[in-house]
Design a protein around this motif. Structure first.
Motif, PDB file in Angstrom:
ATOM      1  N   SER A 163       0.668  -1.369   0.223  1.00 21.86           N
ATOM      2  CA  SER A 163      -0.252   0.309   0.136  1.00 21.86           C
ATOM      3  C   SER A 163       0.618   1.063  -0.100  1.00 21.86           C
ATOM      4  O   SER A 163       1.558   1.505   0.568  1.00 21.86           O
ATOM      5  CB  SER A 163      -1.215   0.177   1.125  1.00 21.86           C
ATOM      6  OG  SER A 163      -0.272   0.055   2.293  1.00 21.86           O
ATOM      7  N   LYS A 164       0.533   2.145  -0.698  1.00 23.11           N
ATOM      8  CA  LYS A 164       1.127   3.421  -0.467  1.00 23.11           C
ATOM      9  C   LYS A 164      -0.180   5.084  -1.049  1.00 23.11           C
ATOM     10  O   LYS A 164      -0.941   4.756  -0.909  1.00 23.11           O
ATOM     11  CB  LYS A 164       1.870   3.500  -2.382  1.00 23.11           C
ATOM     12  CG  LYS A 164       2.752   5.574  -2.440  1.00 23.11           C
ATOM     13  CD  LYS A 164       3.199   4.920  -3.469  1.00 23.11           C
ATOM     14  CE  LYS A 164       4.506   6.140  -3.535  1.00 23.11           C
ATOM     15  NZ  LYS A 164       4.839   6.746  -4.824  1.00 23.11           N
ATOM     16  N   ASN A 165       0.370   5.117   0.391  1.00 19.50           N
ATOM     17  CA  ASN A 165      -0.627   6.562   0.515  1.00 19.50           C
ATOM     18  C   ASN A 165       0.414   8.733   0.467  1.00 19.50           C
ATOM     19  O   ASN A 165       1.416   8.350   1.450  1.00 19.50           O
ATOM     20  CB  ASN A 165      -1.199   6.758   1.720  1.00 19.50           C
ATOM     21  CG  ASN A 165      -1.917   7.785   2.364  1.00 19.50           C
ATOM     22  OD1 ASN A 165      -2.441   8.664   1.715  1.00 19.50           O
ATOM     23  ND2 ASN A 165      -1.883   8.504   3.190  1.00 19.50           N
ATOM     24  N   ASP A 166       0.125   8.265  -0.246  1.00 20.60           N
ATOM     25  CA  ASP A 166       0.727   9.952  -1.341  1.00 20.60           C
ATOM     26  C   ASP A 166      -0.446  11.128  -0.519  1.00 20.60           C
ATOM     27  O   ASP A 166      -1.402  11.512  -0.304  1.00 20.60           O
ATOM     28  CB  ASP A 166       0.706  10.323  -2.085  1.00 20.60           C
ATOM     29  CG  ASP A 166       2.145   9.185  -2.992  1.00 20.60           C
ATOM     30  OD1 ASP A 166       3.250   8.742  -1.974  1.00 20.60           O
ATOM     31  OD2 ASP A 166       2.302   9.046  -3.774  1.00 20.60           O
ATOM     32  N   SER A 167       0.117  12.222   0.345  1.00 23.89           N
ATOM     33  CA  SER A 167      -0.589  13.639   0.760  1.00 23.89           C
ATOM     34  C   SER A 167       0.194  14.718   0.648  1.00 23.89           C
ATOM     35  O   SER A 167       0.850  14.366   0.180  1.00 23.89           O
ATOM     36  CB  SER A 167      -0.703  13.548   2.039  1.00 23.89           C
ATOM     37  OG  SER A 167      -1.752  14.400   3.186  1.00 23.89           O
ATOM     38  N   ASN A 169       4.234  11.204   2.918  1.00 28.00           N
ATOM     39  CA  ASN A 169       4.231   9.906   1.924  1.00 28.00           C
ATOM     40  C   ASN A 169       4.166   8.612   2.902  1.00 28.00           C
ATOM     41  O   ASN A 169       5.018   8.639   3.309  1.00 28.00           O
ATOM     42  CB  ASN A 169       4.976  10.220   0.890  1.00 28.00           C
ATOM     43  CG  ASN A 169       4.726  11.257  -0.122  1.00 28.00           C
ATOM     44  OD1 ASN A 169       4.163  11.605  -0.089  1.00 28.00           O
ATOM     45  ND2 ASN A 169       5.495  11.331  -0.374  1.00 28.00           N
ATOM     46  N   TYR A 185       7.677   6.093   6.823  1.00 25.71           N
ATOM     47  CA  TYR A 185       6.787   7.337   6.452  1.00 25.71           C
ATOM     48  C   TYR A 185       8.159   8.568   6.824  1.00 25.71           C
ATOM     49  O   TYR A 185       8.983   8.282   7.415  1.00 25.71           O
ATOM     50  CB  TYR A 185       5.880   7.556   7.617  1.00 25.71           C
ATOM     51  CG  TYR A 185       6.390   7.162   9.003  1.00 25.71           C
ATOM     52  CD1 TYR A 185       6.585   8.432   9.624  1.00 25.71           C
ATOM     53  CD2 TYR A 185       6.481   5.903   9.643  1.00 25.71           C
ATOM     54  CE1 TYR A 185       6.945   8.350  10.973  1.00 25.71           C
ATOM     55  CE2 TYR A 185       7.142   6.302  11.277  1.00 25.71           C
ATOM     56  CZ  TYR A 185       7.388   7.379  11.510  1.00 25.71           C
ATOM     57  OH  TYR A 185       7.784   7.471  12.435  1.00 25.71           O
TER      58      TYR A 185
END
Length: 224
Positions: free
Chosen positions: A36-40, A50, A85
């Motif tokens: 999973s990858k979450n870019d903010s 990120n 992170y």
């Protein structure tokens, strides 16, 4: 991965038949891989910016059927996870950006009891109760700081539903998703001379609870 689970259900349309015989011995395993990858877009001082996580597990196992409906067994599991992170902090009024990574390795043994319910043809619904205990390590990495590695141990239990399809009396495909769980984890921190203990419990439908594997059966010939 949910599509794979649905595809397994569609195997109901096949006409083959697989039967579980008392005394049948199975050898099998499952593999799990989740990314999973979450870019903010928010500044890292407000959010963690990120985030990337990877988890995987390998679980060989073996067991025996006490009857067509009940199975007992045990196995070994290796689980690895990596989490990275971004974060920010102030130095002399200046905003600095950095990152931190955490890696975990856990080697566990477990025992389980599984209840099988015949649905149709070669298709079974099953629910398993697992008890497990393991040891391993947790490592932390961050630029400018010395890498740190601590020993960890964990004990837990879980209930997980699944589906099993018998390709033949010798081979089966098994899949599961979701779990009701309880886990106690201890990380031994020799630097602080104080262990970090965490107890969690709940129900999860996350992707990392999904597994699919194959099983090979001995002493399960047709007509026995």
């Amino acid at each position: 991965m949910k599509n794979v689970f649905v595809a397994l259900i569609l195997l109901l349309t096949t006409t083959s038949y697989g039967q579980i015989n008392k005394g049948a011995i199975f050898i099998g395993g499952s593999l799990n891989l989740n990314f999973s990858k979450n870019d903010s877009d928010l500044p890292a001082i407000i959010s963690l910016g990120n985030q990337k996580s990877i988890s995987s597990s390998l679980h060989p196992m073996a067991g025996v059927f006490l009857s067509e409906n009940w199975q007992i067994g045990g196995g070994f599991e290796y689980a690895h996870s990596s989490y990275t992170y971004d974060y920010s902090y102030y130095v002399g009024g200046d905003l600095m950006e950095s990152w931190q990574k955490q890696k975990s390795n856990l080697y566990s043994i477990d025992i389980f009891v599984t209840r099988y319910i015949h649905i149709k043809n070669a298709f079974y619904f099953n629910i398993s109760c697992n008890l497990n205990a393991g040891v391993g390590n947790v490592s932390y990495y961050s630029p400018g700081l010395e890498d740190q590695t601590y020993d960890q141990s964990a004990i837990g239990m879980k209930l997980s539903p699944g589906l099993t399809y018998f390709v033949s009396n010798r081979w089966a495909i098994a899949a599961s998703m979701g779990e009701l769980y309880a886990k106690h984890q201890t990380i031994k921190n020799s630097d602080l001379d104080q262990d970090a203990k965490t107890t969690t419990a709940g129900f999860s439908l996350k992707a990392n609870t999904f597994s699919i594997g194959v099983q090979y059966y001995l002493n399960n010939s047709a007509g026995e």
